[in-house]
Motif scaffolding. Structure first.
Motif, PDB file in Angstrom:
ATOM      1  N   GLU A   1      -6.517   5.454   1.472  1.00 14.85           N
ATOM      2  CA  GLU A   1      -7.506   5.002   0.500  1.00 14.85           C
ATOM      3  C   GLU A   1      -7.207   3.597  -0.020  1.00 14.85           C
ATOM      4  N   ARG A   2      -5.959   3.291  -0.292  1.00 13.67           N
ATOM      5  CA  ARG A   2      -5.604   1.968  -0.827  1.00 13.67           C
ATOM      6  C   ARG A   2      -5.994   0.871   0.154  1.00 13.67           C
ATOM      7  N   TRP A   3      -5.631   1.041   1.414  1.00  6.55           N
ATOM      8  CA  TRP A   3      -5.957   0.030   2.429  1.00  6.55           C
ATOM      9  C   TRP A   3      -7.463  -0.028   2.642  1.00  6.55           C
TER      10      TRP A   3
ATOM     11  N   VAL B   1       0.810  -1.220   0.000  1.00  9.40           N
ATOM     12  CA  VAL B   1       0.000   0.000   0.000  1.00  9.40           C
ATOM     13  C   VAL B   1       0.839   1.264   0.000  1.00  9.40           C
TER      14      VAL B   1
ATOM     15  N   ARG C   1      -9.782   0.559   0.498  1.00  6.34           N
ATOM     16  CA  ARG C   1     -10.401  -0.131  -0.640  1.00  6.34           C
ATOM     17  C   ARG C   1     -10.233  -1.651  -0.537  1.00  6.34           C
ATOM     18  N   LEU C   2      -9.084  -2.105  -0.068  1.00  4.74           N
ATOM     19  CA  LEU C   2      -8.876  -3.538   0.109  1.00  4.74           C
ATOM     20  C   LEU C   2      -9.834  -4.101   1.163  1.00  4.74           C
TER      21      LEU C   2
END
Length: 345
Positions: free
Chosen positions: A317-319, A302, A321-322
């Protein structure tokens, strides 16, 4: 296989029931010596995970710091055989930066492991790094080793420098044939002598730390030797030491499945969101950060601590979304999640 005759010296880490007796022992050790404030945080974390498992906490609870991904063995159950990441060693500067960030979140952290996809004792500054983490007051500090490098000097430093709460020694087998088939690259006699050296020195000095945990993976290759392993080592353990019979896993489906049939049958019928995404945080030797300790190839990275803080990535945001993809049942769109056999631990 009945291990009850060995009493609390031998515990089984079960993916099915959580951690059972092993969990009780670990929790007791983590609680030992904590201040009332630290115990308050511990209880709060446990209640949060028990009743609100998919509500994000302010920070991760289980931290893995990969001091190196170099290794001197080629174990048959290790995903390192498929690794395409560069091999390297975490610098003292990067380690200190990460530790500085972790101290700001100390109340939420349960344990910090100096280990990843490699043999930690290959790092020439392992003890110096551990001292940085110890002096910073990070809780539950431990590492894991294949015991091939536990010479007199390292054993002496382990017992005199008092930097680790726990040392896991992975010795998969009690015979030369089994051990060397599972862990090619070293002779069983050397590893056996190294473990003997560590346990004898700890007993002679009356040292309480680190707790030594001799680990044997329960898999097809070792199943017939588990009881003999316990008989060999249980009498040599100190008062706080133990043997851990740990069920083998596949590191998110990234290694051949060597689990015994009984393990394979216990997977829940209905899959749910993996709570590791709400619990784990792993930092690679090069500063990459990933969301799960099983993602040792950093496919779900991430970010990098050179560009963002750990707190920013944890809530980023990346985490997010996961996590949302898991809650929506879309893990099949993620590698290695789609093939993971450990999502329910």
């Amino acid at each position: 296989m009945d291990l009850s005759r060995f009493g609390p010296k031998v515990v089984l880490f079960s993916q099915t029931t959580g951690v059972g007796l092993y969990g009780v022992i670990r929790r007791a050790q983590l609680a030992a010596g904590k201040s009332p404030r630290e115990l308050f945080h511990t209880v709060r974390r446990k209640l949060h995970r028990r009743f609100r498992p998919h509500e994000i906490m302010p920070f991760a609870q289980a931290i893995h710091l990969e001091v190196t991904n170099a290794c001197n063995l080629k174990c048959v159950m290790c995903p390192r055989l498929n690794m395409d990441r560069p091999v390297g060693f975490m610098s003292r500067e990067l380690f200190a930066k990460v530790v500085d960030e972790l101290t700001k979140q100390r109340g939420w952290i349960e344990s910090v492991a100096l280990m990843g996809l490699g043999e930690p004792f290959l790092h020439q500054e392992l003890f110096e790094l551990a001292r940085i983490a110890r002096d910073a007051g990070l809780p539950g500090l431990y590492t894991s080793t294949n015991a091939t490098l536990l010479n007199d000097e390292r054993v002496d430093r382990l017992l005199t420098e008092d930097v680790f709460d726990l040392l896991i020694c992975s010795v998969d087998g009690v015979t030369k044939t089994t051990y060397e088939a599972v862990r090619p690259g070293q002779s069983y006699e050397i590893v056996e002598a190294n473990v003997e050296r560590l346990l004898a020195a700890k007993r002679a000095r009356g040292a309480k730390r680190p707790v030594v945990e001799l680990q044997i993976l329960l898999m097809r290759q070792t199943e017939s030797e588990v009881e003999a392993f316990c008989e060999r080592w249980a009498p040599r353990l100190g008062p706080t030491d133990r043997i851990l019979v740990k069920e083998a896993d596949t590191f998110g489906g990234q290694t051949p499945d060597v689990r015994i049939a009984a393990q394979q049958r216990r997977e829940p019928a209905v899959r749910f969101a993996c709570r590791q995404l709400w619990k784990d945080l792993s930092v690679g030797w090069d500063g990459q950060v990933t969301v799960c300790c099983k993602d040792v190839l950093y496919k779900l990275a991430v970010g990098n601590v050179a560009e963002q803080t750990l707190a920013e990535m944890w809530a980023g945001e990346r985490w997010r979304r996961l996590r949302q993809m898991h809650l929506a049942g879309q893990w099949d769109r993620l590698d290695p999640c789609r093939d993971c056999r450990e999502w329910w631990i």
